[in-house]
Design a protein around this motif. Structure first.
Motif, PDB file in Angstrom:
ATOM      1  N   GLY A  22      35.877  12.289  -1.976  1.00  0.00           N
ATOM      2  CA  GLY A  22      35.584  13.672  -1.607  1.00  0.00           C
ATOM      3  C   GLY A  22      36.647  14.620  -2.141  1.00  0.00           C
ATOM      4  O   GLY A  22      36.349  15.717  -2.613  1.00  0.00           O
ATOM      5  N   GLY A  23      37.898  14.206  -2.096  1.00  0.00           N
ATOM      6  CA  GLY A  23      38.982  15.009  -2.637  1.00  0.00           C
ATOM      7  C   GLY A  23      38.882  15.134  -4.145  1.00  0.00           C
ATOM      8  O   GLY A  23      39.172  16.199  -4.707  1.00  0.00           O
ATOM      9  N   ALA A  24      38.458  14.050  -4.819  1.00  0.00           N
ATOM     10  CA  ALA A  24      38.292  14.091  -6.266  1.00  0.00           C
ATOM     11  C   ALA A  24      37.200  15.078  -6.655  1.00  0.00           C
ATOM     12  O   ALA A  24      37.357  15.858  -7.604  1.00  0.00           O
ATOM     13  N   ALA A  25      36.085  15.064  -5.925  1.00  0.00           N
ATOM     14  CA  ALA A  25      34.966  15.966  -6.223  1.00  0.00           C
ATOM     15  C   ALA A  25      35.364  17.422  -5.976  1.00  0.00           C
ATOM     16  O   ALA A  25      35.125  18.298  -6.816  1.00  0.00           O
ATOM     17  N   ALA A  26      35.975  17.676  -4.829  1.00  0.00           N
ATOM     18  CA  ALA A  26      36.391  19.043  -4.510  1.00  0.00           C
ATOM     19  C   ALA A  26      37.471  19.519  -5.474  1.00  0.00           C
ATOM     20  O   ALA A  26      37.454  20.671  -5.930  1.00  0.00           O
ATOM     21  N   GLY A  27      38.411  18.628  -5.802  1.00  0.00           N
ATOM     22  CA  GLY A  27      39.476  18.987  -6.737  1.00  0.00           C
ATOM     23  C   GLY A  27      38.946  19.310  -8.123  1.00  0.00           C
ATOM     24  O   GLY A  27      39.428  20.236  -8.789  1.00  0.00           O
ATOM     25  N   THR A  28      37.937  18.561  -8.555  1.00  0.00           N
ATOM     26  CA  THR A  28      37.321  18.826  -9.854  1.00  0.00           C
ATOM     27  C   THR A  28      36.683  20.207  -9.881  1.00  0.00           C
ATOM     28  O   THR A  28      36.825  20.965 -10.849  1.00  0.00           O
ATOM     29  N   SER A  29      35.988  20.560  -8.809  1.00  0.00           N
ATOM     30  CA  SER A  29      35.356  21.876  -8.731  1.00  0.00           C
ATOM     31  C   SER A  29      36.399  22.993  -8.749  1.00  0.00           C
ATOM     32  O   SER A  29      36.223  24.015  -9.426  1.00  0.00           O
ATOM     33  N   VAL A  30      37.474  22.799  -8.008  1.00  0.00           N
ATOM     34  CA  VAL A  30      38.530  23.813  -7.964  1.00  0.00           C
ATOM     35  C   VAL A  30      39.124  24.023  -9.351  1.00  0.00           C
ATOM     36  O   VAL A  30      39.361  25.167  -9.783  1.00  0.00           O
ATOM     37  N   ILE A  31      39.361  22.939 -10.084  1.00  0.00           N
ATOM     38  CA  ILE A  31      39.918  23.040 -11.428  1.00  0.00           C
ATOM     39  C   ILE A  31      38.965  23.786 -12.355  1.00  0.00           C
ATOM     40  O   ILE A  31      39.373  24.646 -13.145  1.00  0.00           O
ATOM     41  N   TYR A  32      37.665  23.492 -12.255  1.00  0.00           N
ATOM     42  CA  TYR A  32      36.679  24.192 -13.090  1.00  0.00           C
ATOM     43  C   TYR A  32      36.636  25.686 -12.759  1.00  0.00           C
ATOM     44  O   TYR A  32      36.496  26.527 -13.654  1.00  0.00           O
ATOM     45  N   VAL A  33      36.715  26.001 -11.482  1.00  0.00           N
ATOM     46  CA  VAL A  33      36.691  27.411 -11.072  1.00  0.00           C
ATOM     47  C   VAL A  33      37.924  28.137 -11.591  1.00  0.00           C
ATOM     48  O   VAL A  33      37.823  29.245 -12.142  1.00  0.00           O
ATOM     49  N   LEU A  34      39.092  27.536 -11.437  1.00  0.00           N
ATOM     50  CA  LEU A  34      40.329  28.154 -11.925  1.00  0.00           C
ATOM     51  C   LEU A  34      40.303  28.319 -13.441  1.00  0.00           C
ATOM     52  O   LEU A  34      40.763  29.333 -13.979  1.00  0.00           O
ATOM     53  N   GLN A  35      39.745  27.327 -14.128  1.00  0.00           N
ATOM     54  CA  GLN A  35      39.643  27.418 -15.582  1.00  0.00           C
ATOM     55  C   GLN A  35      38.736  28.571 -15.994  1.00  0.00           C
ATOM     56  O   GLN A  35      39.037  29.306 -16.940  1.00  0.00           O
ATOM     57  N   ALA A  36      37.617  28.740 -15.281  1.00  0.00           N
ATOM     58  CA  ALA A  36      36.699  29.843 -15.580  1.00  0.00           C
ATOM     59  C   ALA A  36      37.363  31.191 -15.331  1.00  0.00           C
ATOM     60  O   ALA A  36      37.199  32.134 -16.116  1.00  0.00           O
ATOM     61  N   LEU A  37      38.124  31.293 -14.260  1.00  0.00           N
ATOM     62  CA  LEU A  37      38.803  32.552 -13.948  1.00  0.00           C
ATOM     63  C   LEU A  37      39.871  32.887 -14.987  1.00  0.00           C
ATOM     64  O   LEU A  37      40.005  34.033 -15.405  1.00  0.00           O
ATOM     65  N   LEU A  38      40.628  31.868 -15.414  1.00  0.00           N
ATOM     66  CA  LEU A  38      41.645  32.107 -16.438  1.00  0.00           C
ATOM     67  C   LEU A  38      40.980  32.490 -17.762  1.00  0.00           C
ATOM     68  O   LEU A  38      41.447  33.400 -18.465  1.00  0.00           O
ATOM     69  N   ALA A  39      39.898  31.814 -18.105  1.00  0.00           N
ATOM     70  CA  ALA A  39      39.175  32.136 -19.334  1.00  0.00           C
ATOM     71  C   ALA A  39      38.644  33.567 -19.284  1.00  0.00           C
ATOM     72  O   ALA A  39      38.710  34.299 -20.284  1.00  0.00           O
ATOM     73  N   ALA A  40      38.127  33.970 -18.131  1.00  0.00           N
ATOM     74  CA  ALA A  40      37.612  35.334 -17.979  1.00  0.00           C
ATOM     75  C   ALA A  40      38.733  36.364 -18.126  1.00  0.00           C
ATOM     76  O   ALA A  40      38.538  37.427 -18.714  1.00  0.00           O
ATOM     77  N   PHE A  41      39.908  36.039 -17.601  1.00  0.00           N
ATOM     78  CA  PHE A  41      41.054  36.945 -17.716  1.00  0.00           C
ATOM     79  C   PHE A  41      41.472  37.103 -19.184  1.00  0.00           C
ATOM     80  O   PHE A  41      41.707  38.220 -19.664  1.00  0.00           O
ATOM     81  N   VAL A  42      41.542  35.978 -19.904  1.00  0.00           N
ATOM     82  CA  VAL A  42      41.907  36.022 -21.320  1.00  0.00           C
ATOM     83  C   VAL A  42      40.860  36.800 -22.113  1.00  0.00           C
ATOM     84  O   VAL A  42      41.193  37.603 -22.997  1.00  0.00           O
ATOM     85  N   PHE A  43      39.592  36.566 -21.793  1.00  0.00           N
ATOM     86  CA  PHE A  43      38.501  37.267 -22.482  1.00  0.00           C
ATOM     87  C   PHE A  43      38.605  38.777 -22.261  1.00  0.00           C
ATOM     88  O   PHE A  43      38.406  39.567 -23.195  1.00  0.00           O
TER      89      PHE A  43
END
Length: 207
Positions: free
Chosen positions: A141-162
């Motif tokens: 459960g921690g692996a699944a939630a952690g994966t989602s958090v990483i994807y969300v943070l990556q999307a936010l950083l990508a949006a900021f750079v864009f």
């Protein structure tokens, strides 16, 4: 444990079906974005990102609801735990197209592949301790939630750079209520992008 790994693998396998739907749109959009002018490329990136996330939300909802009974039917009672893991993975899978669209913009249009590669690397390095801690505390459960958090943070950083590179609004990459109301039009656009003739035409213009 071995059982948790098996259950997590089932959740990832089912979740990949959502990824395949949204990834197709990003892949066929590459020639159009990389061959466009600055403002046009940014507008296309925003549009592809919104449409991909929109389709991901719809597909994710269908897959999530279906999994409530489908995983048990397909894999048996021992794998029922995969339902919760899948539901934890879906938010990250749904928002991942934002990163892919920006990656196409940065690497394909702006010709900065190293910057595009640095975005996920920064997030993975920064989020690794949190990810490991979540696995130790909550297992699969921690692996699944952690994966989602990483994807969300990556999307936010990508949006900021864009936003910094294109001057477009941060929110331009994400669908709003208005976009959900225009879902039928988004589906038609999705079919248009998958049309082989349309892909050929966009590739020809990009040369």
């Amino acid at each position: 444990s071995t059982a948790e790994v098996g259950i997590y693998s089932v959740a990832v396998n089912v979740g990949e079906k959502i990824w395949l739907v949204t990834a197709a749109l990003s892949q066929v959009a590459f020639p159009g974005i990389s061959g466009s002018t600055g403002a046009e490329a940014a507008a296309k990136t925003s549009r592809i990102s919104r449409q991909s996330v929109l389709l991901g939300v719809v597909t994710g909802a269908v897959v999530g609801v279906t999994s409530l009974f489908g995983i048990r039917l397909l894999f048996g009672t021992p794998y029922e735990g995969a339902v919760l893991l899948l539901l934890l993975l879906i938010p990250g899978i749904v928002i991942q197209p934002v990163s892919r669209a920006v990656d196409v913009y940065i690497a394909g249009h702006r010709k900065q592949p190293l910057l595009a590669a640095a975005i996920p690397l920064v997030i993975v390095v920064a989020g690794l301790p949190l990810y490991i801690g979540a696995i130790r505390a909550y297992g699969a459960g921690g692996a699944a939630a952690g994966t989602s958090v990483i994807y969300v943070l990556q999307a936010l950083l990508a949006a900021f750079v864009f936003r910094r590179m294109s001057g477009c609004r941060f929110s331009s990459l994400f669908p709003t209520t208005r976009h959900f109301r225009s879902l039928p039009a988004a589906c038609r656009s999705f079919r248009h992008h998958l049309n082989p003739r349309s892909v050929t035409q966009r590739s020809g213009r990009g040369r």
